[in-house]
Scaffold this active site. Structure first.
Site, mmCIF file in Angstrom:
data_model
loop_
_atom_site.group_PDB
_atom_site.id
_atom_site.type_symbol
_atom_site.label_atom_id
_atom_site.label_comp_id
_atom_site.label_asym_id
_atom_site.label_seq_id
_atom_site.Cartn_x
_atom_site.Cartn_y
_atom_site.Cartn_z
ATOM 1 N N HIS A 18 33.495 55.771 -16.139
ATOM 2 C CA HIS A 18 33.563 56.420 -17.449
ATOM 3 C C HIS A 18 32.488 55.865 -18.358
ATOM 4 C CE1 HIS A 18 35.077 53.309 -20.204
ATOM 5 N NE2 HIS A 18 35.718 52.811 -19.153
ATOM 6 N N CYS A 19 32.135 56.682 -19.326
ATOM 7 C CA CYS A 19 31.279 56.255 -20.427
ATOM 8 C C CYS A 19 32.037 56.635 -21.695
ATOM 9 C CB CYS A 19 29.892 56.899 -20.342
ATOM 10 S SG CYS A 19 29.902 58.702 -20.325
ATOM 11 N N ALA A 20 31.373 56.897 -22.781
ATOM 12 C CA ALA A 20 32.072 57.244 -24.015
ATOM 13 C C ALA A 20 32.807 58.576 -23.886
ATOM 14 C CB ALA A 20 31.093 57.286 -25.188
#
Length: 160
Positions: free
Chosen positions: A93-95
Site C-alpha cells: 500500500h501507499c497513501a
C-alpha cells in the site's frame, strides 16, 4: 506464400508464450481494509508493505508493517524477497494505492518470477484505498517511531 510468411512468426510467438506461461508473474489482486484486518490479525504468514516515502515518518502506519520506500524500492527487491520469503500473502500500500502501491506490487511479482527466488508467497495484493482509506475507515493505526515497526503499539493504537 504471403500467408505462410505471416503465420510462421505468429506460430513461433505462440510457442514462446506457452513456454513463458510457467514463468509468468503471480497476479496482483486488491483487498479491502476490513478483509486485510481479518486476514492479518494474529497471522504471521501475512506481510504488509508500506511503500510511502517521507509521509510515513510524519503520519501513522499500519502496526507491524514493513517500510520499503517507493524511491528505493527497486534496489531493495532482494531484501524484500528475503524478508517475505516465508509469507503466504504480501500486501502493498501507499497513501491511496493508486500508483506506488500497485506499481511496487507488480514489480515484486515480476522480480519473484524473473529471478526464481525461493518464496512461499502465493498471494500478492494491494490494499484498496491505501493507508488513507485504512485510517478513514477506522482501522487501527500505529504512531510509533520504531524502524522497523515492531507492531507493539500502545493500547489506544492497537496492533494487528
Amino acid at each position: 506464400m504471403c500467408r505462410f510468411l505471416i503465420s510462421a512468426p505468429f506460430s513461433r510467438r505462440r510457442g514462446e508464450r506457452k513456454a513463458e506461461a510457467g514463468r509468468m508473474a503471480r497476479s496482483v489482486s486488491y483487498v479491502s481494509a476490513a478483509k486485510l484486518l481479518a486476514m492479518a490479525r494474529g497471522n504471521p504468514r501475512v506481510a504488509i508493505i508500506d511503500v510511502r516515502d517521507e509521509e510515513r515518518s510524519y503520519q501513522a502506519h499500519i502496526g507491524g508493517s514493513h517500510h520499503f520506500s517507493s524511491r528505493s524500492f527497486a534496489a531493495r527487491l532482494p531484501e524484500l524477497a528475503r524478508a517475505t520469503g516465508d509469507k503466504d500473502t504480501v500486501v502493498f500500500h501507499c497513501a491511496l494505492s493508486k500508483v506506488r502501491g500497485p506499481s511496487c506490487a507488480k514489480m515484486f511479482s515480476d522480480y519473484l518470477s524473473e529471478t526464481k527466488e525461493e518464496s512461499g508467497t502465493k498471494n500478492i495484493m494491494v490494499l484498496e484505498r491505501g493507508f488513507n482509506g485504512w485510517e478513514l475507515s477506522g482501522q487501527p493505526v500505529c504512531r510509533c517511531t520504531d524502524a522497523p515497526c515492531k507492531g507493539t503499539c500502545s493500547p489506544e493504537e492497537p496492533e494487528l
